[in-house]
Design a protein around this motif. Structure first.
Motif, short mmCIF file in Angstrom:
data_model
loop_
_atom_site.label_atom_id
_atom_site.label_comp_id
_atom_site.label_asym_id
_atom_site.label_seq_id
_atom_site.Cartn_x
_atom_site.Cartn_y
_atom_site.Cartn_z
N LYS A 248 0.83 -1.21 0.00
CA LYS A 248 0.00 0.00 0.00
C LYS A 248 0.87 1.25 0.00
O LYS A 248 0.54 2.24 -0.68
N SER A 252 1.08 4.28 -2.85
CA SER A 252 0.78 5.66 -2.45
C SER A 252 1.93 6.63 -2.75
O SER A 252 1.83 7.81 -2.40
N ARG A 254 4.39 9.26 -4.51
CA ARG A 254 4.01 10.42 -5.31
C ARG A 254 4.24 10.20 -6.80
O ARG A 254 3.48 10.67 -7.64
N TYR A 257 1.25 9.14 -8.97
CA TYR A 257 0.01 9.21 -8.22
C TYR A 257 -0.91 10.28 -8.80
O TYR A 257 -0.46 11.38 -9.12
N LEU A 264 -6.62 5.62 -1.20
CA LEU A 264 -6.43 4.28 -1.74
C LEU A 264 -6.66 3.25 -0.64
O LEU A 264 -6.21 3.43 0.49
N ALA A 269 -4.46 -1.33 -3.79
CA ALA A 269 -3.02 -1.56 -3.92
C ALA A 269 -2.74 -3.01 -4.31
O ALA A 269 -1.93 -3.28 -5.22
N SER A 334 1.49 3.12 -8.26
CA SER A 334 0.56 4.17 -7.85
C SER A 334 -0.37 4.57 -8.98
O SER A 334 -1.55 4.85 -8.76
N CYS A 338 -4.38 4.10 -8.56
CA CYS A 338 -5.24 5.29 -8.69
C CYS A 338 -6.29 5.09 -9.78
O CYS A 338 -7.44 5.49 -9.63
#
Length: 456
Positions: A248, A252, A254, A257, A264, A269, A334, A338
């Motif tokens: 996870k 997450s 950056r 993302y 999330l 994930a 990510s 997303c």
């Protein structure tokens, strides 16, 4: 019983059964008779509180251009035998012993659905008759050397996966000598016509035309080709709980993302991680990088529609995310997580669910409505469902005690299927159906194998 006629459960592809199995040690064969009596008493208690569960499923009004409707009815007088929710089978001489199954980790290959299940499972459809009606639910207690395996079946037009786990919980409640809660009784017997209000003519609706087919599906559905080394096969992995926070956290990061996604989940994930690993395997096994892969996710619409978890009816809608295999394999985790969350959020709305129900209700031939988020190719797609919130495998069942394992028995293949199952001993069980070469590639994938143990 017309009030139990489901709306979004009317698709003909759902004319089959959902299954779940629990394994319990029974070292003393002399205890079998008393266990059968306890199970029968539990079944009778369920039938008394939820009378429609003791009935049959009628499929009526089928005609050219009309797929008919499914509804529960009292057990027909034309049936050659009375309905019995509980079935009992003794397979000591034809099945592995309980100790052998447990020592192997309870792989699906040792859980023969032909022995453990009284009815075929999704996607295999059944054929009923006035003499042999289709029951709403059935449970089989299969005694093997040293144990018993309880297999729960629920007719899929009437009851979705969440509903099936609720029925399993009912057995636990009854076996433990406890009373069903008023909410469980009210929700389980609820008028289905009022659960998802249909849109009025002219009322704004979400465009779901991608779920419509020009021609209806024909049944039985064609099985995927079974060439050497590519036969669709079910298998289980044990996913280590300790690995989930790191997955996870990676999802997450950056880099890649989407700032428009505020949150999330662990499931986002893990789904993205599985999709990424499997896509790289599929590329190595000969698929083109440009081939589009669809990741569909089953959504339990109870929460968004304000319906209690104890409601038994069909409440499944799907989100779908599409990307080329090469993009999935190369993208940051990510980015994938997303995209999955964004598409799920867009699908999991009151308008979307009401639009879906209205689409089904207004289509006479419901075999023209796709299940699973729209068109795709199971050879490159993933169809995911998650029920990790269920505690079915971790609670006591009266004289049977706590189950040693929970599985889905070995039934017909559903190529591309992914189930995140309820936890077992604190670890998540993951069930997949893949081509043999893809399954072997996933077993050997350096990232996937690092966080899982192959059970088979």
């Amino acid at each position: 019983m017309a009030l139990y006629q489901d709306v979004i459960g009317q698709l003909p592809i759902l004319k089959t059964y959902n299954h779940g199995s629990l394994g319990f040690p029974v070292p003393d064969e002399s205890a079998r008779d008393s266990l059968v009596q306890a199970l029968q008493a539990a079944a009778d208690k369920i039938a008394a509180s939820f009378p429609w569960l003791a009935g049959a499923v009628a499929h009526e009004g089928v005609a050219p251009g009309n797929s008919g409707l499914f509804r529960p009815i009292p057990w027909p007088a034309t049936a050659t035998a009375p309905n019995k929710i509980l079935h009992v089978r003794y397979c000591d001489d034809v099945a592995p012993s309980f100790d052998d199954i447990l020592a192997a980790g309870a792989p699906v290959s040792m859980l023969d659905g032909k022995l453990l299940a009284p009815y075929d499972g999704f996607p295999t459809r059944y054929a009923e008759s006035p003499q042999t009606p289709a029951p709403v639910i059935a449970t089989q207690a299969t005694f093997i050397r040293g144990g018993v395996i309880l297999t729960f079946c629920s007719q899929h037009n009437m009851i979705d996966a969440t509903g099936m786990f609720q029925i399993i919980n009912m057995f636990a409640t009854a076996l433990n000598g406890e009373a069903f809660t008023p909410q469980a009784i009210e929700s389980g017997n609820r008028d289905r016509a009022s659960v998802i209000p249909l849109l009025a003519p002219g009322e704004p609706a979400k465009d779901l035309q991608h779920l419509k087919l020009a021609h209806p599906l024909t049944f039985p559905l064609p099985l995927p080709p079974s060439t050497p080394g590519k036969k669709p096969t079910w298998a289980y992995f044990r996913l280590f709980r300790a690995a989930v926070p790191a997955i996870k956290a990676k999802a997450s990061e950056r880099d890649g993302y989407d700032p428009a996604v505020p949150f999330l989940s662990s499931n986002d994930a893990l789904s993205a991680f599985y999709w990424k690993c499997l896509s790289s395997v599929r590329l190595r096994n000969g698929r083109s990088a440009e081939t589009v892969s669809k990741f569909s996710r089953a959504i339990d619409a109870r929460r968004v529609m304000g319906v209690p978890q104890e409601y038994l009816g069909h409440m499944v809608f799907h989100s779908a995310t599409r990307m080329a295999l090469g993009v999935v394999a190369a993208a940051p985790l990510s980015t994938l997580a997303c995209a999955l969350r964004r598409d799920l959020n867009e699908a999991n709305t009151v308008l979307a669910v009401r639009s879906y129900a209205t689409l089904i209700a207004n289509e006479p031939d419901k075999a023209r409505v796709l299940y699973g988020g729209g068109r795709g190719d199971p050879d490159v797609d993933v169809g995911a469902s998650a029920v990790p919130q269920s505690d079915a495998a971790g609670v006591p069942y009266g004289p049977l005690g706590v189950p040693a394992f929970g599985r889905r028995p070995n039934l017909a293949p559903i190529l591309g299927c992914l189930y995140f199952m309820p936890p077992e001993g604190g670890e998540m069980m993951v069930s997949v159906c893949l081509r043999e070469d893809d399954l072997e590639g996933l077993r050997r994938h350096p990232e996937w194998s690092r966080i899982t143990e192959f059970i088979g």
